[in-house]
Design an enzyme around this catalytic site. Structure first.
Site, PDB file in Angstrom:
ATOM      1  N   ARG A   1      -3.427 -10.163  25.047  1.00 58.86           N
ATOM      2  CA  ARG A   1      -2.417  -9.972  24.869  1.00 58.86           C
ATOM      3  C   ARG A   1      -1.110  -9.691  24.585  1.00 58.86           C
ATOM      4  NH1 ARG A   1      -1.996  -4.598  29.077  1.00 58.86           N
ATOM      5  NH2 ARG A   1       0.467  -6.069  29.829  1.00 58.86           N
TER       6      ARG A   1
ATOM      7  N   MET B   1     -13.568  22.533  34.055  1.00 60.45           N
ATOM      8  CA  MET B   1     -12.519  22.714  33.271  1.00 60.45           C
ATOM      9  C   MET B   1     -11.480  23.239  34.774  1.00 60.45           C
ATOM     10  SD  MET B   1     -10.692  24.875  30.193  1.00 60.45           S
ATOM     11  CE  MET B   1     -11.380  23.456  29.572  1.00 60.45           C
TER      12      MET B   1
ATOM     13  N   TYR C   1     -22.749  23.471  36.421  1.00 53.06           N
ATOM     14  CA  TYR C   1     -22.882  23.496  34.452  1.00 53.06           C
ATOM     15  C   TYR C   1     -24.020  22.191  35.078  1.00 53.06           C
ATOM     16  CZ  TYR C   1     -19.140  25.383  32.202  1.00 53.06           C
ATOM     17  OH  TYR C   1     -18.166  26.263  31.951  1.00 53.06           O
TER      18      TYR C   1
ATOM     19  N   LYS D   1       6.466   3.524  33.769  1.00 53.78           N
ATOM     20  CA  LYS D   1       5.550   2.826  32.734  1.00 53.78           C
ATOM     21  C   LYS D   1       5.241   4.798  32.940  1.00 53.78           C
ATOM     22  CE  LYS D   1       2.511  -0.375  32.635  1.00 53.78           C
ATOM     23  NZ  LYS D   1       2.656  -1.724  32.924  1.00 53.78           N
TER      24      LYS D   1
HETATM   25  C1  LIG Z   1       2.047  -2.431  34.372  1.00 55.06           C
HETATM   26  C2  LIG Z   1       2.657  -3.909  34.311  1.00 55.06           C
HETATM   27  C3  LIG Z   1       3.647  -4.206  35.857  1.00 55.06           C
HETATM   28  C4  LIG Z   1       3.413  -3.195  36.347  1.00 55.06           C
HETATM   29  O1  LIG Z   1       1.924  -3.729  37.172  1.00 55.06           O
HETATM   30  P1  LIG Z   1       0.962  -2.868  38.697  1.00 55.06           P
HETATM   31  O2  LIG Z   1      -0.181  -3.370  38.468  1.00 55.06           O
HETATM   32  O3  LIG Z   1       1.266  -1.381  38.148  1.00 55.06           O
HETATM   33  O4  LIG Z   1       2.139  -3.217  39.498  1.00 55.06           O
HETATM   34  C5  LIG Z   1       3.817  -5.167  35.274  1.00 55.06           C
HETATM   35  N1  LIG Z   1       4.444  -6.342  34.259  1.00 55.06           N
HETATM   36  C6  LIG Z   1       3.912  -5.537  33.354  1.00 55.06           C
HETATM   37  C7  LIG Z   1       4.298  -6.167  32.003  1.00 55.06           C
HETATM   38  C8  LIG Z   1       3.457  -4.439  33.753  1.00 55.06           C
HETATM   39  O5  LIG Z   1       2.843  -3.823  31.572  1.00 55.06           O
END
Ligand SMILES: *Cc1c(COP(=O)(O)O)cnc(C)c1O
Length: 361
Positions: A131, A304, A256, A35
């Site tokens: 969640r 930047m 800065y 993702k």
């Molecule tokens: C992002 C995610 C993972 C992977 O988590 P990591 O800590 O990056 O290994 C696994 N399961 C779900 C449901 C996730 O959202």
């Protein structure tokens, strides 16, 4: 002469890390999480490497899954948050995406859908993260409704997600597993719980599928060093170069807001990488960088397009010298801690402006 910045992606390291994940859970299937553009590494590049080594891929949304299909990725892809509207179920069915059912709305959309093909479902159960996921006590009910919907060809996988698996001293992971086991009890379903820290540190969490993300990119998600993480190799090494060097007198300021003052006569190297290139602006004075392989500390605020580094102890430094911001030789987590964040965020925020350069294809 082009701007020297590169996010080097070591694909041999990626393959190695997938092997580490498999070695830790030899009886389980591996779902590689890609993702958010593969945590900033480049979803297509990473998925092309991983699709033949992993059993499935996972993304956050249907847009991310479509991008991979369009690039010729044929592996199964799970939508970790399911669909966001009923219409997406048809696309998922057509393109062979696996969908998460984690709430009542998604459940109704599946029950009411008329789909061109059945969709494979993953039922997500809330065991304490609070969640996503259906209440653990209602797992049987949702499982039965998925089966009865007529829109799924096979049994759903049941899964959950850990909140504190990176902390081996926390009781929460064991409590979540106990609740998960009760929720799944008696149901003819494959099970999944482990993210990277779950896989690295909690042997009982392996179940039928593991879902590593972060560890595949070669960094440890654990709060403290863990033996199972020591063989991971960083995939991304972020590099830039020195473009100017100057001497300043004691008492002079740099950058800065003049927020770094030389305590002694100092040599300052300017490096052409900044927050516009994915280097965190909040990185504090003293954050380590490698100049020609030697450690030096940030001196002055991140701009930047540039940072300034105290190289007083490195008299050899000159224009053109290579600088490593994180990766091989400089752990991402160490840099992240100087910026008040975690490595996940640093790679994931890497902008398109920084070229990804593949090595060890
Ligand atoms: C992002 C995610 C993972 C992977 O988590 P990591 O800590 O990056 O290994 C696994 N399961 C779900 C449901 C996730 O959202």
């Amino acid at each position: 002469m082009a701007r020297p910045n590169q996010a080097r992606l070591d694909l041999a390291a990626l393959r190695h890390n997938l092997g580490v994940a498999r070695g830790l859970a030899p009886q389980s299937k591996v779902m590689a999480v890609v993702k958010a553009n593969a945590y900033g590494h480049g979803a297509v590049t990473i998925s092309r490497q991983l699709q033949s080594l992993a059993d499935a891929l996972a993304v956050a949304s249907i847009e991310e899954a479509v991008e991979l299909r369009d690039a010729g990725i044929t592996a199964p892809i799970l939508l970790l948050e399911g669909v966001f509207e009923a219409r997406e179920l048809g696309i998922a069915a057509q393109l062979g995406f696996w969908v998460t059912i984690d709430n009542e709305w998604q459940m109704r959309w599946l029950e009411e859908a008329v789909l061109p093909e059945p969709v494979h479902c993953w039922l997500k159960v809330d065991t304490g993260m609070h969640r996503l996921g259906v209440p653990a006590a209602r797992t049987d009910e949702f499982y039965a409704r998925i089966k009865a919907s007529g829109n799924t060809g096979d049994n759903p996988v049941i899964y959950t997600h850990f909140a504190s698996a990176d902390d081996v001293t926390s009781d929460q992971t064991s409590e979540q597993m106990a609740l998960f086991d009760r929720a799944c009890d008696g149901l003819p379903a494959l099970r999944s719980a482990a993210n990277s820290p779950g896989l690295l540190a909690w042997p009982d969490a392996r179940y039928d599928w593991v879902r590593p993300g972060y560890m595949l990119y070669g960094n440890s998600p654990m709060a403290a060093p863990h033996p199972n993480a020591k063989d991971l190799q960083p995939v991304m090494t972020l590099t830039s170069a020195v473009i100017s060097v100057r001497e300043i007198a004691a008492g002079e300021a740099v950058g800065y807001g003049a927020n770094w003052i030389a305590a002694r006569p100092s040599r300052i190297a300017t490096v052409t990488i900044g927050y516009g290139d994915g280097y965190p602006r909040v990185a504090a004075n003293g954050t380590p960088v490698l100049v020609n392989g030697h450690r030096a500390g940030l001196a002055g605020r991140v701009s930047m397009d540039m940072i300034t580094v105290d190289v007083t102890e490195l008299p050899e430094v000159q224009v053109g010298d290579e600088v490593v911001l994180w990766g091989k030789g400089l752990p991402l987590a160490e840099v992240a801690s100087h910026a008040g964040t975690i490595g996940y965020e640093l790679t994931t925020r890497m902008p398109a402006r920084t070229p990804r350069v593949v090595i060890n294809d």
